[in-house]
Design a protein around this motif. Sequence first.
Motif, PDB file in Angstrom:
ATOM      1  N   PRO A 265      -3.407  -2.669  -3.681  1.00 55.39           N
ATOM      2  CA  PRO A 265      -2.247  -1.877  -4.111  1.00 55.39           C
ATOM      3  C   PRO A 265      -2.213  -1.774  -5.630  1.00 55.39           C
ATOM      4  O   PRO A 265      -2.487  -2.741  -6.331  1.00 55.39           O
ATOM      5  CB  PRO A 265      -1.048  -2.670  -3.608  1.00 55.39           C
ATOM      6  CG  PRO A 265      -1.575  -3.568  -2.549  1.00 55.39           C
ATOM      7  CD  PRO A 265      -3.008  -3.835  -2.902  1.00 55.39           C
ATOM      8  N   ASP A 266      -1.882  -0.588  -6.139  1.00 55.83           N
ATOM      9  CA  ASP A 266      -1.829  -0.417  -7.595  1.00 55.83           C
ATOM     10  C   ASP A 266      -0.412  -0.172  -8.095  1.00 55.83           C
ATOM     11  O   ASP A 266      -0.212   0.218  -9.235  1.00 55.83           O
ATOM     12  CB  ASP A 266      -2.762   0.697  -8.052  1.00 55.83           C
ATOM     13  CG  ASP A 266      -2.317   2.091  -7.627  1.00 55.83           C
ATOM     14  OD1 ASP A 266      -1.255   2.225  -6.983  1.00 55.83           O
ATOM     15  OD2 ASP A 266      -3.034   3.050  -7.936  1.00 55.83           O
TER      16      ASP A 266
ATOM     17  N   ILE B  13      -9.102  -1.433  -1.054  1.00 55.92           N
ATOM     18  CA  ILE B  13      -8.453  -0.823  -2.205  1.00 55.92           C
ATOM     19  C   ILE B  13      -7.130  -1.568  -2.374  1.00 55.92           C
ATOM     20  O   ILE B  13      -6.212  -1.388  -1.563  1.00 55.92           O
ATOM     21  CB  ILE B  13      -8.191   0.691  -1.994  1.00 55.92           C
ATOM     22  CG1 ILE B  13      -9.476   1.444  -1.646  1.00 55.92           C
ATOM     23  CG2 ILE B  13      -7.496   1.279  -3.217  1.00 55.92           C
ATOM     24  CD1 ILE B  13     -10.532   1.476  -2.730  1.00 55.92           C
TER      25      ILE B  13
ATOM     26  N   GLU C 150      -3.408   4.472  -2.165  1.00 54.50           N
ATOM     27  CA  GLU C 150      -4.489   3.612  -1.675  1.00 54.50           C
ATOM     28  C   GLU C 150      -5.199   4.260  -0.487  1.00 54.50           C
ATOM     29  O   GLU C 150      -6.425   4.183  -0.369  1.00 54.50           O
ATOM     30  CB  GLU C 150      -3.956   2.223  -1.290  1.00 54.50           C
ATOM     31  CG  GLU C 150      -3.603   1.351  -2.469  1.00 54.50           C
ATOM     32  CD  GLU C 150      -2.262   1.699  -3.105  1.00 54.50           C
ATOM     33  OE1 GLU C 150      -2.118   1.440  -4.310  1.00 54.50           O
ATOM     34  OE2 GLU C 150      -1.368   2.228  -2.405  1.00 54.50           O
TER      35      GLU C 150
ATOM     36  N   ASP D 207       0.828  -1.202   0.000  1.00 54.38           N
ATOM     37  CA  ASP D 207       0.000   0.000   0.000  1.00 54.38           C
ATOM     38  C   ASP D 207       0.864   1.256   0.000  1.00 54.38           C
ATOM     39  O   ASP D 207       1.994   1.254   0.506  1.00 54.38           O
ATOM     40  CB  ASP D 207      -0.926   0.034   1.220  1.00 54.38           C
ATOM     41  CG  ASP D 207      -2.129  -0.871   1.083  1.00 54.38           C
ATOM     42  OD1 ASP D 207      -2.465  -1.259  -0.056  1.00 54.38           O
ATOM     43  OD2 ASP D 207      -2.742  -1.183   2.113  1.00 54.38           O
TER      44      ASP D 207
END
Length: 155
Positions: A147-148, A145, A41, A37
């Motif tokens: 992790p991106d 949400i 996020e 994260d």
Amino acid sequence: MRALVQRVSEASVTVDGTVIGEIGVGVLVLVCAMQGDSTREAEKLAEKLAKLRIFGDTAGKMNRALLDTGGAALVVSQFTLAADTTRGNRPGFSTAAAPDLGAQLYEHFAAHLASLGPRVETGRFGADMKVGLINDGPVTIWLEIPPDGGEKISD
């Protein structure tokens, strides 16, 4: 980041016998930073929460968000939301963010939520807290949400 959101009539958090945060109508948010994260996020989670339509309108339908009601948020760190119970009977917490990063993301989440408009009270990261609440409904919602791959806070 993960959060367990409870619509409440009132909620409070106590540390060492002293109430350090309390709200009336609003949401109690138990929040956990996960490995991977970032502040991205935390901000996405705060924005989702602020707009989450879980409060009743004049017809009693859940059509109003925290921002619409003027309600408050009590944000409490809860690393146990990272519990992995797939093996055996003892939960593992290895997917939670490291404590230093978890504290930073918890504080960033609470600050970003407050910047969106609602009054925000908090618990104390890492403390032994006693949380009291009157769940309204009851309404309890799980938010996550993932992790991106965004920029991370450095340790």
